[in-house]
Design an enzyme around this catalytic site. Sequence first.
Site, PDB file in Angstrom:
ATOM      1  N   ASP A 104      43.667  30.021  58.068  1.00  0.00           N
ATOM      2  CA  ASP A 104      44.526  30.529  56.996  1.00  0.00           C
ATOM      3  C   ASP A 104      45.254  31.782  57.474  1.00  0.00           C
ATOM      4  O   ASP A 104      44.773  32.476  58.378  1.00  0.00           O
ATOM      5  CB  ASP A 104      43.686  30.911  55.767  1.00  0.00           C
ATOM      6  CG  ASP A 104      42.933  29.725  55.204  1.00  0.00           C
ATOM      7  OD1 ASP A 104      43.408  28.590  55.362  1.00  0.00           O
ATOM      8  OD2 ASP A 104      41.866  29.960  54.614  1.00  0.00           O
TER       9      ASP A 104
HETATM   10  N1  URA Z   1      37.725  28.084  56.337  1.00  0.00           N
HETATM   11  C1  URA Z   1      38.562  28.759  55.528  1.00  0.00           C
HETATM   12  O1  URA Z   1      38.339  28.840  54.338  1.00  0.00           O
HETATM   13  N2  URA Z   1      39.655  29.324  56.082  1.00  0.00           N
HETATM   14  C2  URA Z   1      39.922  29.278  57.387  1.00  0.00           C
HETATM   15  O2  URA Z   1      40.929  29.838  57.827  1.00  0.00           O
HETATM   16  C3  URA Z   1      39.045  28.579  58.222  1.00  0.00           C
HETATM   17  C4  URA Z   1      37.945  27.984  57.669  1.00  0.00           C
END
Ligand code: URA
Length: 240
Positions: A104
């Site tokens: 993310d």
């Molecule tokens: N899980 C998440 O919630 N976000 C990420 O970026 C990676 C794994």
Amino acid sequence: MRLGKFLASAGVASRRASEELIRAGRVTVDEQVETDPARQVDGTSTVLVDGQAVRQPSQRLVYAVNKPTGVVSTARDPQGRPTVVSLVPHPPGGARLYPVGRLDIDTTGLILLTNDGELAHRLMHPRFEVPKTYRALLGQPPVSGRAIRALGDGVVLEDGPTAPAAVRALGPDRLELVITEGRKRQVKRMLERVGHPVKQLERVAFGPLKLGDLRPGSYRRLTAKEIEQLLSAGSGDRRR
Ligand code: URA
């Protein structure tokens, strides 16, 4: 170099799985089927697996990048935000780099980039089940034993139950989780589900590869041995 090592260094499969491919008669060297993993090959040999040319190990690029927050993990961003790919110099010859999976925009830590689309695809495939290790800073501390047990059993999300996570408390508001799946926002959704919204999330390892002391925004190229170890990390350990 031995043919088995050549295939493993080129990222075809782990050393053991490469040797099995050779013994199974799926590999040709200079248009002849070769079943001996000890056969010597070099940069002038034409090596095919199931009829497909194997990229020379030296042409394969895999980078470990420490993604800072605010950077997107897609190769391009229509909104013009910085991408992980822009953190690494363009490879010579105009080859493109692909991110292996996604983090993310507000997640930091280890992400891999490669010029080999097939390798990227293989490492991301759910069947391959590479363990990914995250460290989370949590809201609503302290984290309870019950929440830790629930994560360890697997929790039910909107898109179905998760596989069990390996969980370790690092403090009253810090957890380390190892998951093998890679669903969208999975760690955040798992933690929300057990009552702890995530304040910060960092990926600290991808299979056997650790983020280590790579500074945010910096990168390093993986060695052939590290690529081989990555390919041996998934339970799938197979080609395609
Ligand atoms: N899980 C998440 O919630 N976000 C990420 O970026 C990676 C794994």
